[in-house]
Write an enzyme that holds these catalytic residues in place. Sequence first.
Site, short mmCIF file in Angstrom:
data_model
loop_
_atom_site.label_atom_id
_atom_site.label_comp_id
_atom_site.label_asym_id
_atom_site.label_seq_id
_atom_site.Cartn_x
_atom_site.Cartn_y
_atom_site.Cartn_z
N HIS A 193 4.71 17.48 -6.31
CA HIS A 193 3.80 18.62 -6.30
C HIS A 193 4.51 19.96 -6.19
O HIS A 193 3.90 21.00 -6.38
CB HIS A 193 2.76 18.44 -5.18
CG HIS A 193 1.72 17.43 -5.54
ND1 HIS A 193 0.41 17.51 -5.16
CD2 HIS A 193 1.81 16.32 -6.29
CE1 HIS A 193 -0.26 16.48 -5.63
NE2 HIS A 193 0.58 15.73 -6.32
N SER A 223 3.91 18.09 -12.48
CA SER A 223 4.20 16.95 -13.35
C SER A 223 4.96 17.39 -14.59
O SER A 223 4.73 18.47 -15.13
CB SER A 223 2.89 16.28 -13.78
OG SER A 223 2.18 15.82 -12.66
N LYS A 254 -9.93 9.77 -15.49
CA LYS A 254 -8.98 9.02 -16.30
C LYS A 254 -8.32 7.90 -15.48
O LYS A 254 -8.23 6.74 -15.93
CB LYS A 254 -7.90 9.99 -16.80
CG LYS A 254 -7.01 9.44 -17.88
CD LYS A 254 -6.08 10.57 -18.35
CE LYS A 254 -5.28 10.21 -19.56
NZ LYS A 254 -4.55 11.37 -20.07
N ASP A 255 -7.88 8.25 -14.28
CA ASP A 255 -7.24 7.25 -13.43
C ASP A 255 -8.22 6.17 -13.00
O ASP A 255 -7.85 5.00 -12.88
CB ASP A 255 -6.59 7.91 -12.20
CG ASP A 255 -5.31 8.64 -12.58
OD1 ASP A 255 -4.91 8.57 -13.76
OD2 ASP A 255 -4.69 9.28 -11.69
N GLU A 282 12.46 -14.50 -9.11
CA GLU A 282 11.21 -13.98 -9.65
C GLU A 282 11.52 -13.11 -10.87
O GLU A 282 12.59 -12.52 -10.97
CB GLU A 282 10.50 -13.14 -8.60
CG GLU A 282 9.90 -13.96 -7.49
CD GLU A 282 8.69 -14.75 -7.97
OE1 GLU A 282 7.57 -14.31 -7.77
OE2 GLU A 282 8.89 -15.84 -8.54
#
Lengths: 180, 269, 408
Positions: free
Chosen positions: C216, C220, C244-245, C288
């Site tokens: 922040h 971004s 959107k998220d 894994e």
Amino acid sequence: MSTTDSTSEHHGEGVKRRDFLFIAAGGFGAVGAAAAVWPLVDNLNPSADVLALSTVEVDISKVQVGQSIRVKWRGKPVFIRHRTEEEVANAKAVDIKELKDPQTDAERTKPGHEAWLIMVGVCTHLGCIPLGEQGEFGGWFCPCHGSDYDTSGRIRKGPAPTNLPVPEYTFLNDTRVRIG
Amino acid sequence: MNNKNILAGIALIAGVAVSSMAFAATNGEKPVHPKQGWPHEKVIGAHYDRQAAQRGFQIYREACHSCHSLNFVSFRQLEGIGFSEPEIKAIAASFTVMGEPDMETGDVKERPGQPFDYIPSTFANPEAAAASNNGAIPPDLSLMVKARPGGASYLYSILTGYREPTAEELKHVPGGKIPDGGHFNPYKAGHVIAMPPPLMDGLITYTEGQPPATVEQMAYDVSTFLAWAAEPKLEQRKSMGFVVVVFLLILTGLLFWSYKRISKQVLGH
Amino acid sequence: MHSTRPFEPKNGFVKWFDRQLPLFSVLHGALVSYPTPKNLNYWWSFGSLAALMLGVQIITGIILAMHYTPHTAMAFASVEHIMRDVNYGWLLRYVHANGASFFFIVVYIHIFRGLYYGSYKAPRELLWMLGLVIYLLMMATAFMGYVLPWGQMSFWGATVITNLFSAIPFIGTDLVTLLWGGFSVDNPTLNRFFSLHFLLPFVIAGVAILHIWALHIPGSNNPLGIDVKGPQDQIDFHPYHTAKDAFMVSLLLLVFFAMVFFAPNTLGHPDNYIQADPLVTPAHIVPEWYYLPFYAILRSIPDKLLGVVAMFAAILILFALPWLDRCKVRSGTFRPIFKQFYWLLVIDVIVLGVVGAKPAEGVWLIVGRIATAYYFFHFLILLPILSKVEKTRPLPESISQAVLAKHA
């Protein structure tokens, strides 16, 4: 003017449709979130193996008159006392009007098996285990805060509010009892 | 923008991951499926064949239990393959389990099983099991179906796969011959298995009205039972899954639509 | 970043609270008024998705810990108890086990997005490095979590991985004894792994908060990789990104739950349904899937110490990335050569993953060595050279202009 009207009307419908869409999406999301909470809570309830152990069968053939045994049921002690005739008589002689939690001895035993007193051995005050054949009334005495129970397990003196609870149980025959 | 490329990349990763899983599986032959199919492997309406599973329990008890334990299955759980409460009580009581210490003497005595007991093992410990089986410990069967690639079909293939090896097959067996106490089974990794063929036609007497006890039928039945033993919550899982997936499809659609509307409002496109 | 929408609470309580502790202001700044470039694509949602998966893992993990017993004699049975007897225990465990895989899938996409669009470059180096710290913590946490069910793969995976530290000269053996709390992976090991597996996710959450904080400050990055020039390039986080998220969360959950309910054991290994046996090693020990590329690097070097060094170097090298790639242009979109090699790197990592799952012999060994060599070549040699010689394509003047042009 007609143009303005038709656009604003159109716009109005759009807003309504949008509202409905957002409410539907939000509502669906809320329902999903609420449903997801249930497994997170229900797993804290007793699991299947714990529930399966919630009945025990006890052989009482070896418990002589005047003796008692303790068995564990749901993680708590259950007192099984083979009472003497005198104890039964004392328990029946009490005037239930004098009791804090009025119950007759007959209500706390099974017909035909009056000599057997079966109850959860956890003091109704704050959960300690009372000691047997002690106290003023010849029944049970809780050492934690001095609650005194009689030979029927009824509270007679001290801070406990109710009698020692009688669990659900059945006599399978004269020598076997199933608790729970 | 390279969304397409990235998407292709992800598809590639997923594909490779899955194919490499399959590769890492086993060097035994690919398991065969029974002709009935497995109703519990369906995506929608998956269920265990109750009748087969109950017969499978009978086979486990009569043909497997003397060597193989089933440590994680308790009698009460048999409700899951359709046994009623009285039946479960009777089954439990027909097994002998170690009881609780006697209140007077402290001796631990055997007693008839109760529904909450677990199916008792024939052997007191792994050492005893090894001693009775030429040093090979028969594995616990509770999770066998999940512990082998191929699942129920692997078990079915092993049980129906015993035969004489061809000369060609024998060459692939380590050492070129079947060792003493070993048996040829093409589905087993290494093609040699310590367990003698456990089933033969008519070994088990099924109650009336049940299909004939052929090796295939018995292998199917006991594999069904052990599939249930390994994953008793499968029916609940898949039926719940159907609801959840349908729900999320709708929710995803609604949220996509909402997002597009908002995008139009605030970005103009 | 300067907020385009100041926080002006109407609620009296919120006002009173926020005056003394600006919690609501901070949340508002992060989730409502955080100004983002207008042109973020769907790949920018994977940060939120990673946060979601961390939350899922912490919640289901805390509950599983209530039913699990960290003792070698009971661990395996307690997991079966969860699967068979605990109400919805099977669901919680499958969500947790698959949740780990999905957390890694999301984070890998998040990392590769950053690699493509140059999100590691100034002024976001610290943001990138904090992300790498999270990634390392995730690897440690997942490794210890995989040991807890005490199956064969748990035990032998733990044995192999802890033995990596025995490669360290002089102190290696003593260090491994210290890690184990004994002479092999045993009850003390299981107990400490349980403790740390419980602790580390909260450390991850802490670093994730720093990661978001560090995001922040500069704001971004975006697919064009150019700086924001003003408010016309930006949009508030809410309602655009929240919507959107939310959609992306739902899409992820759709795929995730399809897996949990219909193929919950696909990403696991059958051997882990066999209780740990210190006397029998499984035929193929495979870690894994999310460790496979690094496992391949480890095995492709025929020297114990160097193999371990290479494996750790493969991750640690990423910390130096902002200084290895000094190209001023961030986004791969405007770097024609970089773009080609980027996809080569993606393929290389996938190949390493495949090699990691195969037995270390024959052609796989050779492929593994080539892929390992390329991995280091890409970061140590190619990127520094490219940043000097590559002719980049012209950048658009501003984000809003590019957006306008695209939707014209």
